[in-house]
Design an enzyme around this catalytic site. Structure first.
Site, mmCIF file in Angstrom:
data_model
loop_
_atom_site.group_PDB
_atom_site.id
_atom_site.type_symbol
_atom_site.label_atom_id
_atom_site.label_comp_id
_atom_site.label_asym_id
_atom_site.label_seq_id
_atom_site.Cartn_x
_atom_site.Cartn_y
_atom_site.Cartn_z
ATOM 1 C CG LEU A 147 -1.688 -1.246 1.585
ATOM 2 C CD1 LEU A 147 -2.699 -0.950 2.689
ATOM 3 C CD2 LEU A 147 -2.362 -1.847 0.368
ATOM 4 C CG PHE A 194 5.364 2.344 -5.768
ATOM 5 C CD1 PHE A 194 5.691 1.058 -5.364
ATOM 6 C CD2 PHE A 194 6.099 2.935 -6.776
ATOM 7 C CE1 PHE A 194 6.744 0.374 -5.957
ATOM 8 C CE2 PHE A 194 7.155 2.263 -7.378
ATOM 9 C CZ PHE A 194 7.478 0.978 -6.975
ATOM 10 N N GLY A 195 5.528 5.578 -2.649
ATOM 11 C CA GLY A 195 6.374 6.757 -2.585
ATOM 12 C C GLY A 195 7.817 6.328 -2.413
ATOM 13 N N GLY A 252 7.946 3.022 -0.309
ATOM 14 C CA GLY A 252 7.323 1.941 -1.081
ATOM 15 C C GLY A 252 8.200 1.477 -2.225
ATOM 16 C CB ALA A 253 10.106 3.348 -4.776
ATOM 17 C CD GLU A 298 12.834 -2.590 14.469
ATOM 18 O OE1 GLU A 298 13.254 -1.508 14.917
ATOM 19 O OE2 GLU A 298 12.646 -3.591 15.169
ATOM 20 C CG ASP A 304 9.557 12.599 12.975
ATOM 21 O OD1 ASP A 304 8.868 11.841 12.277
ATOM 22 O OD2 ASP A 304 10.742 12.352 13.290
ATOM 23 C CE LYS A 339 10.751 9.082 13.714
ATOM 24 N NZ LYS A 339 11.889 9.767 13.062
#
Length: 428
Positions: free
Chosen positions: A12, A14-15, A18-19, A131, A203, A207
């Site tokens: 899900l 393909f940025g 994803g690529a 992970e 951000d 985390k």
């Protein structure tokens, strides 16, 4: 030789990540059978625009219809790298309820809805691994859930945002101011067009919530994390840090104390001899203290196409092994405690305070009196620069509760002799 089983997956998004996952899966295709005892294929890729050309990808794999993936019984694994809360949350829940295993890199989602997703995975006996959601390619979630499981972990401190670490490194080493360093970070692709989530600590805060939950076995969400960014750090602060033998880093700091879990993100002065002080540029590091292992540090690339894909594919390999041995869902939610989150105002910190005041007799005594009234103990006072009747004072405190410091600062700002409170930075 028996034919290996084929494990099919739906990807899900393909940025960049994803690529990277797709390329790494192809690169590892032959090795995968040896590592897992099964073949692995990404048979569907969900994208917004299926007509957009994607070099090196068979167009037949692309779809803009989620139903083609969720309704495909041959797909046993969903890899989510879309980012954001929705529709990622809904799709992951649908996949888990359909009995599909899920691997995700989505820190925003885990920090907000981790419990819901882990509960769904446990209910259906499937793997839900993430992970890549913290510190990119650095292994940290699996080590804390497995390798360090015999420890009572009391501290997790980390540099968990590469953009801010790069900016602070440039300010410290090259004498840049914040805006110049941010521009350089944007030029090199470390900072987004809108860098707010990075430079304001959001951000890193997400985390910190995830790691605190795992380390202390009790649910911590992003709303529980006090966050403060680096936008107010100046070259003067950097100069004083150097003089004190320290560096300034944006740290995610979490402690498990008798009074509850303390968790926050803010810039801190940290001694130059501490292992985290040497973490430069866009690298990340997480420092963990356990009662048995003592101190350990995990260091590496915290973001990027292939570092993040490395963590995603590590999870994929784990899922395939679990499918092969019919033991998916063996490590689910590890938050078996309910520990209260300590009120941030009750947390104790040392402070570095830089202020501009009238250069005349009695001012320093008045400031000391204000600190005394508000139970703030001073460990160091430096006066270096005097310009046009204004003196710059630097005051370093002993550990003091946040609310006492807050009250003292409010009092100081109301004094006629105070021209400006230029910086308030905590010390590690």
């Amino acid at each position: 030789m028996a034919e290996h089983k084929i494990i099919k997956a739906g990807l899900l998004g393909f940025g960049t990540v994803g690529a990277g996952v797709y390329k790494l899966a192809k690169r590892q295709k032959e090795e995968m059978e040896s590592k897992t005892g099964a073949r692995f294929e990404i048979t569907r890729i969900l994208v917004r625009d299926r007509n957009k050309e994607r070099k090196g990808v068979d167009p037949a794999l692309l779809t803009d219809q989620w139903e083609e993936i969720i309704m495909d019984d041959e797909i046993e694994l969903i890899i989510e790298v879309m980012g954001g809360i929705e529709p990622a949350r809904t799709r992951i829940l649908e996949a888990l309820h359909a009995g599909k295993n899920v691997v995700t890199a989505n820190k925003d989602l885990i920090a907000e809805h981790g419990r819901e997703l882990l509960d769904a995975a446990e209910e259906h006996g499937v793997d839900f691994l993430f992970e890549a959601a913290v510190a990119g390619g650095i292994p940290i979630i699996r080590p804390m859930k497995q390798c360090l499981a015999a420890n009572e972990i009391t501290e997790v401190v980390g540099i968990m945002n590469g953009t801010t670490n790069y900016i602070l490194t440039k300010m410290f080493e090259d004498g840049m101011d914040f805006e110049e360093a941010l521009a350089k970070a944007t030029e090199y692709g470390y900072a987004e067009a809108d860098p707010t989530a990075d430079v304001e600590g959001l951000d890193a805060g997400r985390k910190a919530a995830i790691l605190s939950s795992i380390a202390f076995h009790s649910r911590v969400t992003f709303q529980d994390v006090y966050t403060e960014g680096i936008t107010k750090i100046s070259s003067r602060d950097i100069s004083y840090a150097k003089e004190f033998g320290s560096v300034i880093k944006l740290l995610s700091v979490a402690h498990n104390t008798e009074g509850g879990i303390e968790v926050a993100v803010y810039p801190m002065l940290i001694d130059q001899n501490h292992p985290l002080a040497s973490v430069r540029d866009s690298f990340n590091a997480v420092f963990v203290h356990g009662d048995a292992v003592d101190d350990v540090m995990f260091y590496g690339r915290g973001a990027g196409e292939f570092p993040t894909a490395s963590a995603v594919m590590g999870d994929v390999i784990d899922v395939i092994r679990d499918i092969q041995y019919h033991c998916t869902g063996r490590i689910s939610c590890t938050c078996y405690r309910t520990t209260k989150i300590k009120d941030f105002r009750d947390i104790k910190n040392k402070f570095f305070l830089r202020m501009q005041v009238d250069n005349k007799p009695g001012v320093l005594a008045a400031i000391a009196s204000v600190f005394g009234v508000h139970k703030v103990s001073i460990s160091k006072v430096i006066q270096k620069r005097i310009t046009d009747g204004v003196a710059e004072l630097v005051i370093v405190t002993e550990p003091v509760k946040e609310y006492h410091m807050e009250d003292a600062l409010m009092h100081l700002r109301d004094m006629e002799t105070t021209r400006e409170i230029s910086s308030v930075i905590r010390e590690y």
